[in-house]
Structures are given as C-alpha cells and as structure tokens.
Design a protein around this motif. Structure first.
Motif, PDB file in Angstrom:
ATOM      1  N   GLU A  88       0.818  -1.213   0.000  1.00 18.08           N
ATOM      2  CA  GLU A  88       0.000   0.000   0.000  1.00 18.08           C
ATOM      3  C   GLU A  88       0.850   1.260   0.000  1.00 18.08           C
ATOM      4  OE1 GLU A  88      -2.583  -0.185   3.364  1.00 18.08           O
ATOM      5  OE2 GLU A  88      -4.153  -1.184   2.220  1.00 18.08           O
TER       6      GLU A  88
ATOM      7  N   ALA B 208     -12.697   8.433  -0.958  1.00 13.88           N
ATOM      8  CA  ALA B 208     -12.380   8.175   0.451  1.00 13.88           C
ATOM      9  C   ALA B 208     -13.649   8.064   1.285  1.00 13.88           C
ATOM     10  CB  ALA B 208     -11.486   9.266   1.017  1.00 13.88           C
ATOM     11  N   LYS B 240      -5.261   5.277  -2.112  1.00  9.97           N
ATOM     12  CA  LYS B 240      -5.111   5.338  -0.657  1.00  9.97           C
ATOM     13  C   LYS B 240      -4.010   6.323  -0.275  1.00  9.97           C
ATOM     14  CE  LYS B 240      -6.459   0.525   0.268  1.00  9.97           C
ATOM     15  NZ  LYS B 240      -5.935  -0.833   0.538  1.00  9.97           N
ATOM     16  N   ARG B 241      -2.883   6.213  -0.982  1.00 16.69           N
ATOM     17  CA  ARG B 241      -1.759   7.106  -0.684  1.00 16.69           C
ATOM     18  C   ARG B 241      -2.143   8.544  -0.951  1.00 16.69           C
ATOM     19  NH1 ARG B 241       0.952   2.844  -3.168  1.00 16.69           N
ATOM     20  NH2 ARG B 241       1.132   3.902  -5.177  1.00 16.69           N
ATOM     21  N   CYS B 243      -5.132   9.900  -0.936  1.00 15.76           N
ATOM     22  CA  CYS B 243      -6.084  10.352   0.086  1.00 15.76           C
ATOM     23  C   CYS B 243      -5.366  10.657   1.393  1.00 15.76           C
ATOM     24  CB  CYS B 243      -7.165   9.294   0.333  1.00 15.76           C
ATOM     25  SG  CYS B 243      -8.284   9.078  -1.046  1.00 15.76           S
ATOM     26  N   ALA B 244      -4.428   9.791   1.756  1.00 12.96           N
ATOM     27  CA  ALA B 244      -3.692   9.996   3.005  1.00 12.96           C
ATOM     28  C   ALA B 244      -2.931  11.317   2.966  1.00 12.96           C
ATOM     29  CB  ALA B 244      -2.738   8.829   3.257  1.00 12.96           C
ATOM     30  N   ALA B 247      -5.339  14.173   3.249  1.00 16.19           N
ATOM     31  CA  ALA B 247      -5.875  14.307   4.596  1.00 16.19           C
ATOM     32  C   ALA B 247      -4.854  14.960   5.527  1.00 16.19           C
ATOM     33  CB  ALA B 247      -6.296  12.953   5.153  1.00 16.19           C
ATOM     34  N   LEU B 248      -3.591  14.513   5.391  1.00 13.79           N
ATOM     35  CA  LEU B 248      -2.549  15.059   6.253  1.00 13.79           C
ATOM     36  C   LEU B 248      -2.295  16.529   5.948  1.00 13.79           C
ATOM     37  CD1 LEU B 248      -0.084  12.025   6.329  1.00 13.79           C
ATOM     38  CD2 LEU B 248      -1.420  12.926   8.227  1.00 13.79           C
ATOM     39  N   LEU B 252      -8.584  17.232   2.570  1.00 11.84           N
ATOM     40  CA  LEU B 252      -9.714  16.331   2.365  1.00 11.84           C
ATOM     41  C   LEU B 252     -10.924  16.779   3.175  1.00 11.84           C
ATOM     42  CD1 LEU B 252      -9.544  13.909   0.523  1.00 11.84           C
ATOM     43  CD2 LEU B 252      -9.439  12.450   2.501  1.00 11.84           C
TER      44      LEU B 252
ATOM     45  N   THR C   2     -15.721  15.573   7.399  1.00 13.54           N
ATOM     46  CA  THR C   2     -16.346  14.797   6.322  1.00 13.54           C
ATOM     47  C   THR C   2     -16.049  13.322   6.537  1.00 13.54           C
ATOM     48  OG1 THR C   2     -14.376  14.921   4.937  1.00 13.54           O
ATOM     49  CG2 THR C   2     -16.017  16.674   4.660  1.00 13.54           C
ATOM     50  N   SER C   3     -16.888  12.469   5.944  1.00 13.57           N
ATOM     51  CA  SER C   3     -16.654  11.034   6.086  1.00 13.57           C
ATOM     52  C   SER C   3     -15.348  10.652   5.399  1.00 13.57           C
ATOM     53  CB  SER C   3     -17.837  10.243   5.531  1.00 13.57           C
ATOM     54  OG  SER C   3     -17.665   9.941   4.171  1.00 13.57           O
ATOM     55  N   ALA C   4     -15.025  11.365   4.333  1.00 17.54           N
ATOM     56  CA  ALA C   4     -13.770  11.073   3.628  1.00 17.54           C
ATOM     57  C   ALA C   4     -12.578  11.306   4.550  1.00 17.54           C
ATOM     58  CB  ALA C   4     -13.653  11.956   2.388  1.00 17.54           C
ATOM     59  N   ARG C   5     -12.611  12.418   5.269  1.00 15.81           N
ATOM     60  CA  ARG C   5     -11.498  12.738   6.157  1.00 15.81           C
ATOM     61  C   ARG C   5     -11.422  11.743   7.311  1.00 15.81           C
ATOM     62  NH1 ARG C   5      -7.861  16.384   7.398  1.00 15.81           N
ATOM     63  NH2 ARG C   5      -7.481  16.883   9.570  1.00 15.81           N
ATOM     64  N   ASN C   7     -12.642   8.629   7.472  1.00 10.60           N
ATOM     65  CA  ASN C   7     -12.214   7.307   7.004  1.00 10.60           C
ATOM     66  C   ASN C   7     -10.710   7.263   6.755  1.00 10.60           C
ATOM     67  OD1 ASN C   7     -14.824   6.429   7.033  1.00 10.60           O
ATOM     68  ND2 ASN C   7     -15.175   6.756   4.856  1.00 10.60           N
ATOM     69  N   THR C   8     -10.198   8.339   6.159  1.00 12.45           N
ATOM     70  CA  THR C   8      -8.768   8.367   5.843  1.00 12.45           C
ATOM     71  C   THR C   8      -7.938   8.405   7.122  1.00 12.45           C
ATOM     72  OG1 THR C   8      -9.334   9.581   3.849  1.00 12.45           O
ATOM     73  CG2 THR C   8      -7.013   9.492   4.415  1.00 12.45           C
ATOM     74  N   LEU C   9      -8.400   9.152   8.113  1.00 15.55           N
ATOM     75  CA  LEU C   9      -7.645   9.215   9.374  1.00 15.55           C
ATOM     76  C   LEU C   9      -7.660   7.870  10.090  1.00 15.55           C
ATOM     77  CD1 LEU C   9      -8.560  12.800  10.638  1.00 15.55           C
ATOM     78  CD2 LEU C   9      -6.414  12.022   9.634  1.00 15.55           C
ATOM     79  N   TRP C  11      -7.817   5.003   8.565  1.00 17.15           N
ATOM     80  CA  TRP C  11      -6.904   4.186   7.760  1.00 17.15           C
ATOM     81  C   TRP C  11      -5.457   4.488   8.144  1.00 17.15           C
ATOM     82  CZ3 TRP C  11      -3.060   5.200   4.154  1.00 17.15           C
ATOM     83  CH2 TRP C  11      -2.693   4.132   3.342  1.00 17.15           C
ATOM     84  N   LEU C  12      -5.162   5.792   8.288  1.00 14.46           N
ATOM     85  CA  LEU C  12      -3.808   6.192   8.670  1.00 14.46           C
ATOM     86  C   LEU C  12      -3.466   5.681  10.069  1.00 14.46           C
ATOM     87  CD1 LEU C  12      -3.549   9.794   7.243  1.00 14.46           C
ATOM     88  CD2 LEU C  12      -1.838   8.015   6.950  1.00 14.46           C
TER      89      LEU C  12
END
Lengths: 119, 252, 113
Positions: A88, B208, B240-241, B243-244, B247-248, B252, C2-5, C7-9, C11-12
């Motif tokens: 990933e 996402a 995924k990358r 989106c991450a 987000a960081l 996002l 948001t759900s996107a944010r 979900n991503t957090l 995941w992180l």
C-alpha cells in the motif's frame, strides 16, 4: 438457490487471497487472546506466587502447542502486515507474489524457532 | 453431415464427446438446467451457450456482441470464476467435460445469464469516474508527456472497457454492498493522475467516502481476473496514498 | 469532519499503529523466544521487569498501539462478515479499545512496579 453464492470459493485459489485470509484469522485470534494475556500478567499484582501458579499451568503440553499456534499467528500477522504496508505504501510493478511467499516463509521460521524453544 | 444450421446429425453427434453443461435459469432465484452439448475443437464457452440457445433452449437469455474479446459483453461466471466466455476455450476450464455457467456475481440478475449493469456504472459515477477539464475547443491541444510516472500510471489502467469481471471477482463488493469496486476506483485513479483534470480533490473525497478505496483489502482478485491485465489493486493503493496525503495536508 | 477525512484518518491510524506494532512485536517475539528456553518462571520474568523504566515505556507504547489497531481491525471484520454495523458497533469498538488499554497498562504496571 443463489447462482453464485456457494461457488465463490473456486475464484479464490490464489496466494494473495490466502494471505488475506491468514492475516484476518490471525488478527482475530490475537485480539481474542490479548485480554487473556494481559489478565495473566496482571496476576503479578497479587505477587510472584500467583503469577507462578499460572505459568506452571502453561507447562502443560497442550498449552505449549496452543502457545506455539499463537506465536505462529503473531508472526504470520506481523509478516503479512509488513507485506501490506509495503504494497500500500509504495508503487510496485506487478502483484509481487514473492512478498506473500516471503511472509509465509518468515512466519513459519519464527513459529519453528518458538516451538523448538518451548517444547 | 450437417442437418439444420450448425446442428449435427445424430450419427455425427454420437461420435463426438459431449459436455455436461449446467446453465443458470431465472433471476436471483432459479435453478441450474442441464444440457448435453457436443464438444468440438477450439470451442469457446460462448460457442457452448450459443449452441444451447439455438438448438436446445430458445428461452435462454445471454449477452454478447463482438465475440472476439474486445467488448467485454459476454462476461459470465464459468465454473465459479468470472471470465469472458468468448475468450475462454472449453479445454481451458474443464478437464472432466463439465461446465457450470452462471451470470456475473454481485449484480442483479435480469434473466438467466444477463445481469443489470446499472449498479456497476452508478458506482463509476459515484467515484467521480468522469473527466472534468478546464479548456475548450479554442484552446490549444493539451500536451501530456507520456513518460512521466503519472502518465505511465494512467496508461497502465486506461484500457478498461467496463466488463465487470473485476467487480464480480471482488469479495469486498460481495461483503460490503456500497463498496465502489475495482473498476470504478481504477477509473478514478486514471483521472487523479490526469494532468488535464481539474477535480482531483473532489474525486479524492468521493473515493475516500464510505465504501471507497479504503475498504480494499488487497485480495488482488480483481488484478488476477482482469482480461486486460489491468491491476486495479495498484491503482487503489495509489488512491489510498493520495487520500492519506490530502488528509494530512488538511485538503480532504 | 467529512466522512472522507474521518475514514482516511482511521486508515492512517491503522497503518501507523501497524508500523509501531511491527517493531514492538519483532522485539517481543525475539525476547520471548530467547526467554522461554528451559522454561519460564515468574521470578525470571519479574527479575527483568521490576523497576525497569525503559521496558515500561516500550510495553506502554505497545499497549497504546494495540489498543488502536485491534478494534479498527475487528471493525472491518464485523462490517464485512456479520450484520453488525452502525453506532452500536462503533461504541463496542471504543469499549474494546478502552478495555485493551486498561488491561494492558495494568499488566505493565503489574510487572514493573
């Protein structure tokens, strides 16, 4: 009768899928085991003797086998997890089935090491 | 030797080996019906289905178009695995002369071997799998360098023809009905890497969301089964990358 | 958020805790394999752990990481393989996180104090 439902297993005969299954089952097993592990160690609060009582109980061969299986689960989950972090985290060329094979091999090695140590 | 069009005489048929074919009939509820089909050289599964519909059961519904492996219309589940029936030789999938043919999984069944592809394409839209540019016909043609990592990523994934084989092969689609699925996400990936597209962030938010790329568990069944050798798994990991990172960065 | 944010957090958090756990588990497995040879008694364990501050820090980190990682993993299994979804499932996972953290820290304290 559903046309597809029971036949899906025929489509799953490939290494990456087995890797997923092993990873999920081992993760579940570890999650169920962990509270027990914490409770046993927590017995040290009642003193050395209390902890020793439990540890001596684990000398039972059946429990040694169980422990070996748990260590196998831990090693498999660890190796599989590292594989996923790599897949990933970086852009690879191709599915890198070699990573799945490597993960399987390493976990087996760890399991054997533990088995030798404990049995 | 040939009596009616394509149909062999009983004598000729008796000298051939026969296939035991089970074909799904009905909708989500129904049954497998069994047929004996003469086995021939270089016979494809689509040939088998066509034979059944023409000579044994005129009521059988199935889809096909090009029959040469270009359009993806003939995708079905053959012996439990999603494939293009026009590009699947019978010899490839059966050792013992038995064939089981069913509609693609994870899609509503219209009838027999025909599935309703609307949910598949609805998810494509939900993943923002549609190009959005900012130039018009009066602007010069965009110049896209072919050897950048981004364009290479697009090129590796752009040949998708929406056949649904990956979607049918994905277990997460089966377990989580709102999962966008490999094809929609793969398309989104090609657009995220398209330097001409202007809706990158909106698209990342779309993929996402609930049922998006983060639900992928890297089974790689999609990449295993894609008849065009596309690897949606790689694109989904890329999403995924992306989106991450977004987000960081608080985007996002 | 948001759900996107969100979900991503999640995941992180899952991947970050995985990376931490990978290191911790590697060390832990190595130590265990070394230590169980010839049997393991409480005295042997406690002899090494009592008053050991670096060890406490290490296993404390281990407990925090696992309290994040296990519930997130279980959440995926429940959402995909059972019919349990929604608010009650989220709360149950939060409870599991607190439980693992509480029992884990108690265990660390038990062997280090």
């Amino acid at each position: 009768m559903s046309p597809i439902g029971s036949h899906g297993y025929r489509a799953r005969h490939h290494p990456a899928y087995w890797a997923f299954l092993v990873h999920r089952i081992s993760g579940l097993a570890l999650t169920l085991f962990l509270p027990l592990h914490f409770l046993v160690l927590g017995q040290a609060l009642r003193g050395e003797v209390a902890l020793d009582g439990l540890l001596r109980w684990s000398q039972n061969p059946l429990l040694k086998v169980a422990e070996t299986l748990l260590v196998t689960a831990a090693a498999a989950h660890l190796a599989g997890g590292l594989r996923l972090l790599l897949l990933e985290g970086f852009a690879w060329r191709g599915p890198r089935k070699d990573l799945a094979a490597l993960a399987a091999g390493v976990s087996l090695a760890v399991a054997l090491l533990f088995a030798l140590a404990v049995l | 030797m040939v009596a009616t069009a394509g149909r062999l005489t009983p004598e000729a048929e008796a000298t051939l080996s026969m296939l035991d074919v089970s074909v799904w009939h009905g909708t989500e509820s129904g049954e497998f019906r069994h047929y004996q089909v003469p086995r021939r050289d270089s016979q494809t599964v689509l040939d088998v289905v066509t034979y059944i519909q023409r000579h044994l059961d005129h009521t059988l519904s199935y889809r096909f178009a090009c029959r040469v492996g270009m359009c993806g219309s003939c995708a079905m589940t053959v012996n439990g695995v999603a494939r293009w029936t026009c590009r699947t030789h019978v010899d490839q999938v059966t050792g013992d002369g038995r064939l089981e043919i069913a509609p693609l999984a994870h899609l509503p069944v219209v009838r027999d071997l025909v599935t309703d592809m609307r949910p598949f394409f609805d998810k494509w839209a939900r993943a923002k799998g549609r190009f959005e540019g900012s130039s018009n016909r009066h602007d010069p043609v965009a110049r896209v360098q072919p050897d950048t990592p981004q364009r290479r990523a697009v090129d590796a994934a752009i040949e998708c023809i929406g056949c649904g084989v990956c979607y049918a092969s994905c277990d997460v689609v089966g377990w989580q009905p709102d999962y966008l699925g490999p094809a929609a996400l793969n398309r989104a990936w090609t657009l995220v890497n398209d330097v001409r597209d202007v809706s990158r962030l909106e698209r990342l938010r779309a993929v996402a969301a609930e049922g998006g790329c983060l639900s992928c568990h890297t089974h790689t069944s999609c990449s295993e089964r894609c008849p065009k050798s596309i690897a949606p798994t790689a694109g989904i990991s890329g999403l995924k990358r992306a989106c991450a990172q977004a987000a960081l960065r608080g985007e996002l | 958020m948001t759900s996107a944010r969100r979900n991503t957090l999640f995941w992180l958090a899952q991947r970050a805790s995985a990376a931490v756990l990978a290191l911790c588990l590697l060390v832990h497995l190595a130590v265990i394999i070394y230590a169980v040879r010839g049997g393991l008694t409480a005295a042997e364990i406690l002899g090494r752990t009592r008053g050991n501050v670096p060890l406490a820090a290490f296993y404390g980190l281990f407990v925090v990481a696992v309290s994040i990682h296990a519930p997130l993993g279980l959440r995926a299994i429940l959402s995909e393989w059972t019919l349990w979804r929604g608010r009650s499932q989220t709360w149950a996972m939060a409870v599991l996180a607190v439980l693992l953290f509480g029992l884990g820290m108690r265990a660390v304290w038990a062997v280090v104090r």
